[in-house]
Scaffold this motif. Structure first.
Motif, PDB file in Angstrom:
ATOM      1  N   PHE A  13      -7.712  -9.186   5.394  1.00 38.35           N
ATOM      2  CA  PHE A  13      -7.228  -8.446   4.215  1.00 38.35           C
ATOM      3  C   PHE A  13      -6.477  -9.408   3.300  1.00 38.35           C
ATOM      4  O   PHE A  13      -5.741 -10.285   3.766  1.00 38.35           O
ATOM      5  CB  PHE A  13      -6.315  -7.294   4.630  1.00 38.35           C
ATOM      6  N   ALA A  14      -6.677  -9.217   2.000  1.00 39.23           N
ATOM      7  CA  ALA A  14      -5.998 -10.060   1.007  1.00 39.23           C
ATOM      8  C   ALA A  14      -5.400  -9.174  -0.080  1.00 39.23           C
ATOM      9  O   ALA A  14      -5.966  -8.133  -0.437  1.00 39.23           O
ATOM     10  CB  ALA A  14      -6.987 -11.050   0.402  1.00 39.23           C
ATOM     11  N   GLN A  15      -4.249  -9.596  -0.591  1.00 38.77           N
ATOM     12  CA  GLN A  15      -3.541  -8.838  -1.617  1.00 38.77           C
ATOM     13  C   GLN A  15      -4.445  -8.584  -2.829  1.00 38.77           C
ATOM     14  O   GLN A  15      -5.115  -9.487  -3.331  1.00 38.77           O
ATOM     15  CB  GLN A  15      -2.298  -9.607  -2.057  1.00 38.77           C
ATOM     16  N   ARG A  16      -4.454  -7.337  -3.289  1.00 34.61           N
ATOM     17  CA  ARG A  16      -5.245  -7.005  -4.474  1.00 34.61           C
ATOM     18  C   ARG A  16      -4.406  -7.233  -5.734  1.00 34.61           C
ATOM     19  O   ARG A  16      -3.183  -7.375  -5.677  1.00 34.61           O
ATOM     20  CB  ARG A  16      -5.704  -5.549  -4.415  1.00 34.61           C
ATOM     21  N   ALA A  17      -5.090  -7.253  -6.868  1.00 30.99           N
ATOM     22  CA  ALA A  17      -4.399  -7.436  -8.150  1.00 30.99           C
ATOM     23  C   ALA A  17      -3.416  -6.297  -8.382  1.00 30.99           C
ATOM     24  O   ALA A  17      -3.616  -5.178  -7.911  1.00 30.99           O
ATOM     25  CB  ALA A  17      -5.423  -7.494  -9.281  1.00 30.99           C
ATOM     26  N   LYS A  18      -2.347  -6.582  -9.148  1.00 27.52           N
ATOM     27  CA  LYS A  18      -1.287  -5.604  -9.348  1.00 27.52           C
ATOM     28  C   LYS A  18      -1.766  -4.328 -10.017  1.00 27.52           C
ATOM     29  O   LYS A  18      -1.229  -3.246  -9.759  1.00 27.52           O
ATOM     30  CB  LYS A  18      -0.149  -6.222 -10.177  1.00 27.52           C
ATOM     31  N   ASP A  19      -2.772  -4.443 -10.887  1.00 29.32           N
ATOM     32  CA  ASP A  19      -3.232  -3.255 -11.601  1.00 29.32           C
ATOM     33  C   ASP A  19      -4.413  -2.570 -10.896  1.00 29.32           C
ATOM     34  O   ASP A  19      -5.007  -1.628 -11.427  1.00 29.32           O
ATOM     35  CB  ASP A  19      -3.629  -3.613 -13.035  1.00 29.32           C
ATOM     36  N   ALA A  20      -4.766  -3.062  -9.687  1.00 28.24           N
ATOM     37  CA  ALA A  20      -5.888  -2.465  -8.949  1.00 28.24           C
ATOM     38  C   ALA A  20      -5.462  -1.132  -8.343  1.00 28.24           C
ATOM     39  O   ALA A  20      -4.291  -0.907  -8.011  1.00 28.24           O
ATOM     40  CB  ALA A  20      -6.364  -3.412  -7.860  1.00 28.24           C
ATOM     41  N   ALA A  21      -6.434  -0.230  -8.195  1.00 31.77           N
ATOM     42  CA  ALA A  21      -6.183   1.081  -7.607  1.00 31.77           C
ATOM     43  C   ALA A  21      -6.748   1.121  -6.178  1.00 31.77           C
ATOM     44  O   ALA A  21      -7.787   0.516  -5.890  1.00 31.77           O
ATOM     45  CB  ALA A  21      -6.826   2.178  -8.448  1.00 31.77           C
ATOM     46  N   ALA A  22      -6.072   1.835  -5.309  1.00 28.08           N
ATOM     47  CA  ALA A  22      -6.494   1.942  -3.905  1.00 28.08           C
ATOM     48  C   ALA A  22      -7.848   2.633  -3.817  1.00 28.08           C
ATOM     49  O   ALA A  22      -8.082   3.653  -4.461  1.00 28.08           O
ATOM     50  CB  ALA A  22      -5.464   2.727  -3.106  1.00 28.08           C
ATOM     51  N   GLU A  23      -8.736   2.040  -3.021  1.00 28.86           N
ATOM     52  CA  GLU A  23     -10.062   2.622  -2.843  1.00 28.86           C
ATOM     53  C   GLU A  23     -10.483   2.502  -1.373  1.00 28.86           C
ATOM     54  O   GLU A  23      -9.733   1.975  -0.536  1.00 28.86           O
ATOM     55  CB  GLU A  23     -11.069   1.935  -3.758  1.00 28.86           C
ATOM     56  N   GLU A  24     -11.693   3.008  -1.098  1.00 30.17           N
ATOM     57  CA  GLU A  24     -12.217   3.016   0.262  1.00 30.17           C
ATOM     58  C   GLU A  24     -12.146   1.625   0.896  1.00 30.17           C
ATOM     59  O   GLU A  24     -12.457   0.617   0.244  1.00 30.17           O
ATOM     60  CB  GLU A  24     -13.674   3.490   0.237  1.00 30.17           C
ATOM     61  N   SER A  25     -11.698   1.577   2.154  1.00 30.30           N
ATOM     62  CA  SER A  25     -11.606   0.359   2.968  1.00 30.30           C
ATOM     63  C   SER A  25     -10.410  -0.513   2.637  1.00 30.30           C
ATOM     64  O   SER A  25     -10.198  -1.541   3.306  1.00 30.30           O
ATOM     65  CB  SER A  25     -12.891  -0.491   2.871  1.00 30.30           C
ATOM     66  N   ASP A  26      -9.609  -0.142   1.634  1.00 28.00           N
ATOM     67  CA  ASP A  26      -8.376  -0.894   1.372  1.00 28.00           C
ATOM     68  C   ASP A  26      -7.345  -0.597   2.463  1.00 28.00           C
ATOM     69  O   ASP A  26      -7.280   0.516   2.999  1.00 28.00           O
ATOM     70  CB  ASP A  26      -7.786  -0.508   0.013  1.00 28.00           C
ATOM     71  N   ARG A  27      -6.529  -1.608   2.762  1.00 29.50           N
ATOM     72  CA  ARG A  27      -5.391  -1.393   3.657  1.00 29.50           C
ATOM     73  C   ARG A  27      -4.144  -1.204   2.805  1.00 29.50           C
ATOM     74  O   ARG A  27      -3.824  -2.060   1.977  1.00 29.50           O
ATOM     75  CB  ARG A  27      -5.207  -2.560   4.620  1.00 29.50           C
ATOM     76  N   VAL A  28      -3.492  -0.049   2.977  1.00 34.64           N
ATOM     77  CA  VAL A  28      -2.300   0.248   2.181  1.00 34.64           C
ATOM     78  C   VAL A  28      -1.077   0.289   3.087  1.00 34.64           C
ATOM     79  O   VAL A  28      -1.159   0.688   4.251  1.00 34.64           O
ATOM     80  CB  VAL A  28      -2.455   1.589   1.430  1.00 34.64           C
ATOM     81  N   THR A  29       0.026  -0.162   2.534  1.00 37.19           N
ATOM     82  CA  THR A  29       1.325  -0.043   3.207  1.00 37.19           C
ATOM     83  C   THR A  29       2.177   0.880   2.354  1.00 37.19           C
ATOM     84  O   THR A  29       2.362   0.629   1.159  1.00 37.19           O
ATOM     85  CB  THR A  29       2.006  -1.415   3.345  1.00 37.19           C
ATOM     86  N   VAL A  30       2.681   1.961   2.977  1.00 38.54           N
ATOM     87  CA  VAL A  30       3.355   2.998   2.199  1.00 38.54           C
ATOM     88  C   VAL A  30       4.674   3.409   2.840  1.00 38.54           C
ATOM     89  O   VAL A  30       4.889   3.217   4.037  1.00 38.54           O
ATOM     90  CB  VAL A  30       2.460   4.257   2.061  1.00 38.54           C
ATOM     91  N   ASP A  31       5.545   3.977   2.009  1.00 40.24           N
ATOM     92  CA  ASP A  31       6.677   4.784   2.467  1.00 40.24           C
ATOM     93  C   ASP A  31       6.311   6.227   2.161  1.00 40.24           C
ATOM     94  O   ASP A  31       5.732   6.516   1.098  1.00 40.24           O
ATOM     95  CB  ASP A  31       7.963   4.428   1.708  1.00 40.24           C
ATOM     96  N   PHE A  32       6.597   7.149   3.081  1.00 40.96           N
ATOM     97  CA  PHE A  32       6.349   8.554   2.765  1.00 40.96           C
ATOM     98  C   PHE A  32       7.418   9.426   3.413  1.00 40.96           C
ATOM     99  O   PHE A  32       8.047   9.049   4.415  1.00 40.96           O
ATOM    100  CB  PHE A  32       4.944   9.005   3.196  1.00 40.96           C
ATOM    101  N   ALA A  33       7.641  10.579   2.795  1.00 42.29           N
ATOM    102  CA  ALA A  33       8.588  11.557   3.327  1.00 42.29           C
ATOM    103  C   ALA A  33       8.051  12.944   3.014  1.00 42.29           C
ATOM    104  O   ALA A  33       7.630  13.219   1.887  1.00 42.29           O
ATOM    105  CB  ALA A  33       9.971  11.370   2.711  1.00 42.29           C
ATOM    106  N   GLY A  34       8.042  13.807   4.024  1.00 40.18           N
ATOM    107  CA  GLY A  34       7.532  15.154   3.845  1.00 40.18           C
ATOM    108  C   GLY A  34       8.595  16.202   4.140  1.00 40.18           C
ATOM    109  O   GLY A  34       9.479  15.978   4.970  1.00 40.18           O
ATOM    110  N   LYS A  35       8.486  17.355   3.479  1.00 44.76           N
ATOM    111  CA  LYS A  35       9.407  18.468   3.724  1.00 44.76           C
ATOM    112  C   LYS A  35       8.630  19.775   3.756  1.00 44.76           C
ATOM    113  O   LYS A  35       7.634  19.942   3.042  1.00 44.76           O
ATOM    114  CB  LYS A  35      10.478  18.534   2.622  1.00 44.76           C
ATOM    115  N   ILE A  36       9.084  20.676   4.605  1.00 43.27           N
ATOM    116  CA  ILE A  36       8.517  22.025   4.669  1.00 43.27           C
ATOM    117  C   ILE A  36       9.622  23.002   4.295  1.00 43.27           C
ATOM    118  O   ILE A  36      10.685  23.018   4.926  1.00 43.27           O
ATOM    119  CB  ILE A  36       7.980  22.341   6.083  1.00 43.27           C
ATOM    120  N   ASP A  37       9.374  23.768   3.232  1.00 39.57           N
ATOM    121  CA  ASP A  37      10.389  24.684   2.711  1.00 39.57           C
ATOM    122  C   ASP A  37      11.689  23.940   2.409  1.00 39.57           C
ATOM    123  O   ASP A  37      12.793  24.436   2.654  1.00 39.57           O
ATOM    124  CB  ASP A  37      10.660  25.819   3.702  1.00 39.57           C
TER     125      ASP A  37
END
Length: 438
Positions: free
Chosen positions: A151-175
Motif C-alpha cells: 500500500f502507498a499513500q494516495r494523493a491528498k485530493d484523492a477519494a477513497a475507493e474499492e481496495s483502498d486501505r483507510v485509517t479512520v477514527d470513528f465514534a458511534g452513539k445510539i439515542d
C-alpha cells in the motif's frame, strides 16, 4: 447346552444365567491366596498376613471382581452359543429364587438388527463432475497477489475507493449515548473486503484525507453484538490515512516468491491447476459419496440399537467438549450439552454404519492392501517429501485404519453407482466450491 433367549421388544433380548456358588467361591479363594503372597500390612512380614485378615480386608472387593468376571464370561459364552451379535454391554441383575448352591442373573441386552437393503437398481443418484477452468486459475492468482500486495499513500485530493486501505477514527452513539465497541482511533480496514458493515463502507467511499462525515448505521438483527443488534446508531468517521493497493505483476518474480521451482508463469499456473484439481477431485468424491449414502439410507430397512446410538451420542458430546477445551473455554466438563441436539446425526451415522457393514460383507467390498497403499500415496503426492508422509501413515495403525475406512467408502460408492440409475451433472467450478464469481 441350549440357551434360552427371550425376546422383549424389537432388538432387546434376555438371557438367564446360572452359576454354581462353589465355582465362584473357589475363584475368590484362589485370588485371595495369590493376594496374600504380596499384600503388606502393619505388624506382619510380606507374605505372612493370615488369610482370615486378608479375607476380612479384601474379601468384598475380590468377591465383586470375581462375580463380574464369571457372569461376564457366562454371558458371552451363552451369547456365542446362541449365535447372537450383541450390541453394546448387557444390563445384568441378580435374580431371586435360584436353586440351592447356585446363583442366577438376568442379562438384558440388544442385538444388532437384520439389515435389508432394497433394490439398488431403482435408486436414482445424481453424479457430479467438475473441471478446473482458466478463470479459476486466474482468480487464484489474484488471491495470491492480494496476499502479497503493498500500500502507498494516495494523493491528498484523492477519494477513497474499492481496495483502498483507510485509517479512520470513528465514534458511534445510539439515542445520544455511546456504546461498547462503538469508538476507535487509527482503525484500519480495506474498502470492499467486508471487514465493516455495508453502510460503514458506503459512507467511507468517496471521502478524502482529513474529511469527516456523520451517517446512520442500522445493525442487523443477527449482529454478534447483542446490545446493539437491530438498533440504529449515528456514527462520525474521519479519514486519517488513505492508501492505494499495489498488486505484484504476474511474472517470474512472483512465481519464484511462491516457491515455483521453474520460476515461470507457466509453471505457476500448472502448480495452481494441479492443486485445484486435487481439491476439485476431493469435493466431487465427497459430494458423490454423500449422494450414495443418502440413497443407501433410503433403501435400507432396519431397527437401530439404542446402545449403539447412545455410544455415538456420547462420542459426539465428548468431541464437542474436547473442541471447546481446545478453543480455550473453561469449565467445559460442567457445561450441559443436550444430547438431543446430536441425536439425528448420531442415528444417521449408526444407520449408515450398519448398512455399509452389511453391503461390504455381502458384496466383498473390503479395502485391499494395494488400494490402501494407492490412497496413501495419492494423499502424500501433494507434500514436498511424499516418502516421509507414506511412512507417517504406515507407522501408526490408527492412521492407516482411517485410510482403510476411506477406501472402503470409495468401494461402496463405486459399487452403488454401478447399480443405480445415475444422472451425470457437470458443475461449474464456483458452484462446486460454494463460491460466487467475483
Amino acid at each position: 447346552m441350549a440357551v434360552n433367549v427371550e425376546t422383549l421388544e424389537k432388538l432387546e433380548r434376555k438371557i438367564t444365567l446360572t452359576l454354581p456358588v462353589e465355582t465362584i467361591q473357589n475363584e475368590v479363594d484362589a485370588r485371595l491366596r495369590k493376594l496374600a503372597r504380596t499384600v503388606r500390612m502393619d505388624g506382619f512380614r510380606p507374605g505372612k498376613v493370615p488369610m482370615s485378615i486378608v479375607a476380612q480386608q479384601y474379601g468384598h472387593s475380590v468377591q465383586y471382581e470375581v462375580m463380574n468376571d464369571k457372569v461376564g464370561e457366562a454371558f458371552f459364552t451363552a451369547a456365542n452359543e446362541a449365535e447372537l451379535r450383541v450390541a453394546g454391554q448387557p444390563t445384568i441383575t441378580e435374580k431371586e429364587g435360584a436353586p440351592e448352591g447356585q446363583v442366577s442373573f438376568d442379562a438384558v441386552f440388544e442385538v444388532f438388527p437384520e439389515v435389508k437393503i432394497g433394490d439398488l437398481t431403482s435408486a436414482e443418484i445424481e453424479k457430479v463432475s467438475a473441471d478446473v477452468t482458466d478463470e479459476a486459475i486466474d482468480r487464484t492468482i489474484d488471491i495470491l497477489r492480494k496476499q502479497r500486495r503493498s500500500f502507498a499513500q494516495r494523493a491528498k485530493d484523492a477519494a477513497a475507493e474499492e481496495s483502498d486501505r483507510v485509517t479512520v477514527d470513528f465514534a458511534g452513539k445510539i439515542d445520544g449515548e455511546a456504546f461498547d465497541g462503538g469508538k476507535a482511533e487509527d482503525f484500519q480496514f480495506v474498502v470492499g473486503e467486508g471487514q465493516m458493515l455495508k453502510e460503514f463502507e458506503e459512507a467511507v467511499r468517496g471521502m478524502k484525507l482529513g474529511e469527516s462525515k456523520t451517517f446512520p448505521l442500522a445493525f442487523p438483527e443477527d449482529y454478534h453484538g447483542k446490545d446493539v443488534a437491530d438498533k440504529t446508531a449515528d456514527f462520525m468517521v474521519t479519514i486519517k490515512k488513505l492508501e492505494a493497493a499495489h498488486l505484484p505483476e504476474v511474472n517470474e518474480q512472483l512465481a519464484k516468491s511462491l516457491g515455483v521451482k521453474d520460476g515461470t508463469v507457466e509453471a505457476l499456473r500448472n502448480d495452481i491447476r494441479n492443486n485445484l484439481a486435487r481439491e476439485v477431485k476431493n469435493r466431487v468424491v465427497s459430494r458423490n459419496k454423500q449422494a450414495v449414502m443418502d440413497a443407501l439410507a433410503a433403501k435400507a430397512e432396519l431397527d437401530l440399537p439404542k446402545a449403539s446410538v447412545q455410544a455415538e451420542l456420547n462420542r459426539m458430546v465428548d468431541n464437542m467438549r474436547a473442541d471447546l477445551k481446545a478453543r480455550g473455554m473453561k469449565d467445559v466438563d460442567k457445561l450441559p450439552i443436550p444430547e438431543d441436539n446430536f441425536r439425528p446425526q448420531a442415528e444417521r451415522r449408526v444407520r449408515l454404519g450398519l448398512v455399509l457393514a452389511e453391503l461390504v460383507k455381502a458384496q466383498s467390498l473390503q479395502a485391499k492392501p494395494e488400494q490402501i497403499r494407492a490412497q496413501v500415496e495419492e494423499m502424500a503426492a501433494s507434500y514436498e517429501k511424499p516418502d516421509e508422509v507414506v511412512r507417517y501413515y504406515y507407522a501408526d495403525n490408527s492412521r492407516l485404519a482411517d485410510v482403510e475406512a476411506m477406501v472402503l467408502e470409495n468401494n461402496v460408492t463405486d459399487y452403488v453407482l454401478g447399480q443405480a440409475k445415475v444422472t451425470d451433472k457437470t458443475l461449474g467450478f464456483d458452484e462446486l466450491m460454494g463460491e460466487q464469481p467475483a
